[in-house]
Design a protein around this motif. Structure first.
Motif, PDB file in Angstrom:
ATOM      1  N   ARG A  35       0.834  -1.199   0.000  1.00 28.57           N
ATOM      2  CA  ARG A  35       0.000   0.000   0.000  1.00 28.57           C
ATOM      3  C   ARG A  35       0.870   1.251   0.000  1.00 28.57           C
ATOM      4  O   ARG A  35       0.640   2.196  -0.758  1.00 28.57           O
ATOM      5  N   GLU A  36       1.906   1.256   0.845  1.00 26.22           N
ATOM      6  CA  GLU A  36       2.752   2.436   0.946  1.00 26.22           C
ATOM      7  C   GLU A  36       3.603   2.641  -0.309  1.00 26.22           C
ATOM      8  O   GLU A  36       3.859   3.779  -0.713  1.00 26.22           O
ATOM      9  N   HIS A  37       4.041   1.541  -0.939  1.00 24.47           N
ATOM     10  CA  HIS A  37       4.759   1.685  -2.208  1.00 24.47           C
ATOM     11  C   HIS A  37       3.849   2.335  -3.249  1.00 24.47           C
ATOM     12  O   HIS A  37       4.256   3.254  -3.963  1.00 24.47           O
ATOM     13  N   ALA A  38       2.609   1.863  -3.330  1.00 27.10           N
ATOM     14  CA  ALA A  38       1.672   2.431  -4.299  1.00 27.10           C
ATOM     15  C   ALA A  38       1.396   3.904  -4.010  1.00 27.10           C
ATOM     16  O   ALA A  38       1.337   4.742  -4.926  1.00 27.10           O
ATOM     17  N   MET A  39       1.246   4.257  -2.749  1.00 34.76           N
ATOM     18  CA  MET A  39       1.006   5.657  -2.383  1.00 34.76           C
ATOM     19  C   MET A  39       2.204   6.524  -2.739  1.00 34.76           C
ATOM     20  O   MET A  39       2.056   7.637  -3.263  1.00 34.76           O
ATOM     21  N   ALA A  40       3.403   6.036  -2.442  1.00 33.73           N
ATOM     22  CA  ALA A  40       4.611   6.804  -2.752  1.00 33.73           C
ATOM     23  C   ALA A  40       4.757   6.994  -4.256  1.00 33.73           C
ATOM     24  O   ALA A  40       5.091   8.096  -4.731  1.00 33.73           O
ATOM     25  N   TRP A  41       4.536   5.932  -5.007  1.00 27.47           N
ATOM     26  CA  TRP A  41       4.612   5.994  -6.473  1.00 27.47           C
ATOM     27  C   TRP A  41       3.643   7.023  -7.028  1.00 27.47           C
ATOM     28  O   TRP A  41       3.997   7.815  -7.894  1.00 27.47           O
ATOM     29  N   LYS A  42       2.424   7.037  -6.499  1.00 26.74           N
ATOM     30  CA  LYS A  42       1.410   7.955  -7.008  1.00 26.74           C
ATOM     31  C   LYS A  42       1.681   9.390  -6.578  1.00 26.74           C
ATOM     32  O   LYS A  42       1.591  10.331  -7.386  1.00 26.74           O
ATOM     33  N   ILE A  43       2.002   9.593  -5.316  1.00 23.27           N
ATOM     34  CA  ILE A  43       2.219  10.949  -4.811  1.00 23.27           C
ATOM     35  C   ILE A  43       3.464  11.566  -5.430  1.00 23.27           C
ATOM     36  O   ILE A  43       3.516  12.775  -5.678  1.00 23.27           O
ATOM     37  N   ALA A  44       4.482  10.767  -5.715  1.00 20.55           N
ATOM     38  CA  ALA A  44       5.708  11.297  -6.328  1.00 20.55           C
ATOM     39  C   ALA A  44       5.427  11.909  -7.695  1.00 20.55           C
ATOM     40  O   ALA A  44       6.228  12.719  -8.192  1.00 20.55           O
ATOM     41  N   ARG A  45       4.309  11.561  -8.312  1.00 17.44           N
ATOM     42  CA  ARG A  45       3.937  12.102  -9.619  1.00 17.44           C
ATOM     43  C   ARG A  45       3.054  13.337  -9.525  1.00 17.44           C
ATOM     44  O   ARG A  45       2.622  13.881 -10.534  1.00 17.44           O
ATOM     45  N   SER A  46       2.786  13.794  -8.296  1.00 12.36           N
ATOM     46  CA  SER A  46       1.975  14.990  -8.104  1.00 12.36           C
ATOM     47  C   SER A  46       2.753  16.240  -8.489  1.00 12.36           C
ATOM     48  O   SER A  46       3.972  16.338  -8.262  1.00 12.36           O
ATOM     49  N   ALA A  47       2.055  17.214  -9.037  1.00  7.46           N
ATOM     50  CA  ALA A  47       2.679  18.499  -9.369  1.00  7.46           C
ATOM     51  C   ALA A  47       3.141  19.237  -8.118  1.00  7.46           C
ATOM     52  O   ALA A  47       3.982  20.132  -8.198  1.00  7.46           O
ATOM     53  N   GLN A  48       2.602  18.868  -6.944  1.00  6.35           N
ATOM     54  CA  GLN A  48       2.959  19.563  -5.705  1.00  6.35           C
ATOM     55  C   GLN A  48       4.006  18.816  -4.879  1.00  6.35           C
ATOM     56  O   GLN A  48       4.432  19.325  -3.845  1.00  6.35           O
ATOM     57  N   ALA A  49       4.390  17.634  -5.312  1.00  4.25           N
ATOM     58  CA  ALA A  49       5.297  16.814  -4.506  1.00  4.25           C
ATOM     59  C   ALA A  49       6.748  17.137  -4.803  1.00  4.25           C
ATOM     60  O   ALA A  49       7.170  17.189  -5.960  1.00  4.25           O
ATOM     61  N   GLY A  50       7.516  17.366  -3.728  1.00  7.27           N
ATOM     62  CA  GLY A  50       8.961  17.453  -3.847  1.00  7.27           C
ATOM     63  C   GLY A  50       9.531  16.055  -3.641  1.00  7.27           C
ATOM     64  O   GLY A  50       9.247  15.146  -4.403  1.00  7.27           O
ATOM     65  N   LYS A  51      10.290  15.881  -2.578  1.00  7.15           N
ATOM     66  CA  LYS A  51      10.795  14.563  -2.237  1.00  7.15           C
ATOM     67  C   LYS A  51       9.742  13.812  -1.444  1.00  7.15           C
ATOM     68  O   LYS A  51       9.078  14.371  -0.573  1.00  7.15           O
ATOM     69  N   VAL A  52       9.574  12.532  -1.761  1.00  3.36           N
ATOM     70  CA  VAL A  52       8.654  11.680  -1.013  1.00  3.36           C
ATOM     71  C   VAL A  52       9.484  10.713  -0.182  1.00  3.36           C
ATOM     72  O   VAL A  52      10.284   9.944  -0.724  1.00  3.36           O
ATOM     73  N   TYR A  53       9.312  10.778   1.130  1.00  4.86           N
ATOM     74  CA  TYR A  53      10.015   9.889   2.055  1.00  4.86           C
ATOM     75  C   TYR A  53       9.056   8.807   2.537  1.00  4.86           C
ATOM     76  O   TYR A  53       7.867   9.068   2.764  1.00  4.86           O
ATOM     77  N   VAL A  54       9.571   7.585   2.716  1.00  7.16           N
ATOM     78  CA  VAL A  54       8.765   6.482   3.227  1.00  7.16           C
ATOM     79  C   VAL A  54       9.483   5.882   4.427  1.00  7.16           C
ATOM     80  O   VAL A  54      10.661   5.516   4.338  1.00  7.16           O
ATOM     81  N   ALA A  55       8.772   5.778   5.546  1.00  6.82           N
ATOM     82  CA  ALA A  55       9.369   5.252   6.783  1.00  6.82           C
ATOM     83  C   ALA A  55       8.594   4.026   7.243  1.00  6.82           C
ATOM     84  O   ALA A  55       7.418   4.146   7.596  1.00  6.82           O
ATOM     85  N   PRO A  56       9.209   2.831   7.225  1.00  3.82           N
ATOM     86  CA  PRO A  56      10.581   2.564   6.822  1.00  3.82           C
ATOM     87  C   PRO A  56      10.743   2.219   5.343  1.00  3.82           C
ATOM     88  O   PRO A  56      11.861   2.126   4.859  1.00  3.82           O
ATOM     89  N   PRO A  71      15.005   5.195   7.720  1.00  2.00           N
ATOM     90  CA  PRO A  71      15.064   4.048   8.643  1.00  2.00           C
ATOM     91  C   PRO A  71      14.405   4.325   9.993  1.00  2.00           C
ATOM     92  O   PRO A  71      15.038   4.295  11.050  1.00  2.00           O
ATOM     93  N   ILE A  72      13.103   4.616   9.950  1.00  2.00           N
ATOM     94  CA  ILE A  72      12.322   4.835  11.173  1.00  2.00           C
ATOM     95  C   ILE A  72      11.128   3.896  11.124  1.00  2.00           C
ATOM     96  O   ILE A  72      10.398   3.854  10.129  1.00  2.00           O
ATOM     97  N   ALA A  73      10.914   3.138  12.181  1.00  4.15           N
ATOM     98  CA  ALA A  73       9.791   2.206  12.234  1.00  4.15           C
ATOM     99  C   ALA A  73       8.474   2.968  12.240  1.00  4.15           C
ATOM    100  O   ALA A  73       8.371   4.081  12.778  1.00  4.15           O
ATOM    101  N   ALA A  74       7.443   2.350  11.658  1.00  5.07           N
ATOM    102  CA  ALA A  74       6.137   3.001  11.567  1.00  5.07           C
ATOM    103  C   ALA A  74       5.534   3.288  12.936  1.00  5.07           C
ATOM    104  O   ALA A  74       4.705   4.192  13.077  1.00  5.07           O
ATOM    105  N   GLY A  75       5.954   2.546  13.959  1.00  2.00           N
ATOM    106  CA  GLY A  75       5.429   2.755  15.293  1.00  2.00           C
ATOM    107  C   GLY A  75       6.242   3.702  16.158  1.00  2.00           C
ATOM    108  O   GLY A  75       5.848   3.989  17.299  1.00  2.00           O
ATOM    109  N   ASP A  76       7.362   4.216  15.647  1.00  4.29           N
ATOM    110  CA  ASP A  76       8.210   5.127  16.424  1.00  4.29           C
ATOM    111  C   ASP A  76       7.726   6.557  16.201  1.00  4.29           C
ATOM    112  O   ASP A  76       8.310   7.334  15.438  1.00  4.29           O
ATOM    113  N   ILE A  77       6.655   6.916  16.887  1.00  4.80           N
ATOM    114  CA  ILE A  77       5.973   8.182  16.615  1.00  4.80           C
ATOM    115  C   ILE A  77       6.842   9.380  16.957  1.00  4.80           C
ATOM    116  O   ILE A  77       6.866  10.380  16.225  1.00  4.80           O
ATOM    117  N   ASP A  78       7.585   9.310  18.048  1.00  4.67           N
ATOM    118  CA  ASP A  78       8.449  10.441  18.410  1.00  4.67           C
ATOM    119  C   ASP A  78       9.493  10.712  17.329  1.00  4.67           C
ATOM    120  O   ASP A  78       9.732  11.863  16.956  1.00  4.67           O
TER     121      ASP A  78
END
Length: 447
Positions: A35-56, A71-78
């Motif tokens: 799901r997150e790969h698909a979201m990153a792929w799609k958002i990276a093609r937005s006219a408003q998107a700069g760099k897209v980071y995915v954690a982890p 390299p940050i776990a999805a549950g490491d909110i801080d």
């Protein structure tokens, strides 16, 4: 060369967009699955998107143009909050359910950081089956008859008298696997005992729901919500069972396709009128504002009536992959509109073709899996109408290896379900590692 969403590869790089005076923001996506790969792929093609980071992230997001893993776990909110503040992230989008249940949205908002997703109180629709069923009962939302139990003896006594098949559900989050459909009383009693003892799902099963089995055809219905307005996405259909013919144990999902023919125009209007709008209104009446993706897992009967099997508070996986292959509207713009309460009247446009995704899994899934295998054949899938989304993968010195149960989702577009399915399975056959497997009948109901 064009991508599966019709855009040319490399179009709209951040520096060029900034030079034209367009607003550009960096985006953080929380999670590391398909799901997150698909979201990153799609958002990276937005006219408003700069760099897209995915954690982890995963190997697929690491290799995606315009995307970088953190390299940050999805549950490491801080740590996620600190990263978003230090990098000036314009918007964070949460993929999986666990951080939502932990209150990541509340924490980000407390720090003045823009984030798309429901707050912890709203996320209880997914994180607690008992909360969800009680909410639906209070607000007249159609669902199966049910009872909850925390005592195994009482649950077994009820199961000895109830109508079969019976559906036994863990109250808490169980990665999409916390449901057992039991056709025999012994199986139902065993599932209830194993859940309540903690042996099956740990604390997530310390309380269970037992509900009536519903007849019909399942469908996934997802909307974006800004607290007041809803923007429905195209309908899709997931395949939860591990094996062909919808047999075997439940999984997180073995494939999906969109659109789902069972969700006709009339069914769509009925779902919005009887389910989706009442959910948002009911939450508001309870003092809870819902912002984010709202997913209703439905059972549609032969008369076009729909009842809720479950609510999820995020995009589904693997439904996201075919949905985003078809989505023509800018996903980042939609998320921003929801965050700023501007969804009312938003138009969501779709590719008229069908998209179908097949999950390739590791041997042993949904139980203990073999991992660490080199994945061969990825480079052979280069068609513009097919995209391989990664889930359980990692990069090891430039080599892609398996790292989980659901490893890839091979997703193709076609003029109809049959063509999309043929293209996806043709690509699946080219990708190999020891003991990999996949269902061979994804989309069978539509075909």
């Amino acid at each position: 060369m064009r991508c599966a969403d019709g855009r040319r590869r490399g179009k709209g790089r951040p520096a060029l967009r900034a030079a034209r005076g367009e607003t550009v923001m960096d985006v953080l996506i929380v999670g590391g699955g398909g799901r997150e790969h698909a979201m990153a792929w799609k958002i990276a093609r937005s006219a408003q998107a700069g760099k897209v980071y995915v954690a982890p992230g995963n190997a697929g997001t690491a290799l995606e143009e315009g995307v970088a893993n953190v390299p940050i776990a999805a549950g490491d909110i801080d740590a996620l909050c600190a990263f978003a503040r230090e990098r000036g992230i314009g918007l964070t989008v949460v993929g999986p359910e666990a951080p939502l249940a932990q209150g990541i949205v509340d924490r980000f908002r407390e720090r003045g950081l823009a984030i798309f997703g429901p707050a912890r109180a709203a996320a209880q629709l997914e994180s607690s089956k008992v909360f969800c069923k009680d909410f639906m009962r209070r607000h007249g939302i159609p669902t199966a008859n049910w009872r909850s139990f925390s005592d195994a003896r009482a649950a077994r006594a009820f199961l000895r008298e109830c109508k079969l098949p019976a559906v036994v559900k863990a109250d808490g989050l169980a990665a999409g696997k916390g449901v057992v459909v039991a056709h025999e009383r012994g199986d139902a009693e065993r599932a209830a005992s194993e859940m309540l003892s903690g042996d099956l799902f740990g604390d997530a099963g310390r309380r269970i729901v037992i509900e009536d089995f519903l007849e019909g055809e399942e469908a996934s219905f997802i909307c974006l919500c800004d607290g007041r307005s809803l923007a429905p996405l195209a309908a899709s259909q997931d395949h939860k069972a591990r094996d062909d013919g919808d047999a075997g144990p439940n999984t997180g999902g073995m494939g999906a396709y969109s659109p789902a023919p069972v969700v006709t125009g009339a069914v769509r209007e009925r779902v919005m009128r009887e389910i989706m709008r009442p959910v948002v209104a009911g939450l508001a009446a309870d003092g809870i504002e819902y912002t984010g993706f709202l997913y209703a897992g439905l059972m549609v009967d032969k008369h076009g009536g729909a009842r809720v099997l479950e609510f999820n508070c995020r995009l589904g996986d693997p439904e996201t992959q075919p949905l985003l292959m078809r989505l023509r509207t800018d996903l980042l713009e939609l998320c921003l509109a929801a965050v700023h309460r501007r969804l009312d009247g938003a138009a969501v446009e779709w590719d008229g073709r069908t998209a179908l995704g097949v999950v390739l899994a590791s041997g042993g899934y949904p139980g203990a899996c073999d991992t660490g295998h080199v994945i061969e054949g990825l480079e052979s899938v280069s068609e513009d109408d097919t995209k391989v989304f990664h889930a359980g993968t990692r990069l090891d010195g430039g080599v892609v290896r398996t790292s989980g149960g659901r490893v890839l989702c091979v997703t193709s577009l076609g003029d109809d379900v049959k063509q999309a399915r043929e293209r996806a399975y043709r690509a699946c056959e080219r990708i190999r590692w020891p003991r990999r497997f996949f269902r061979t009948d994804i989309g069978h109901r539509a075909v």
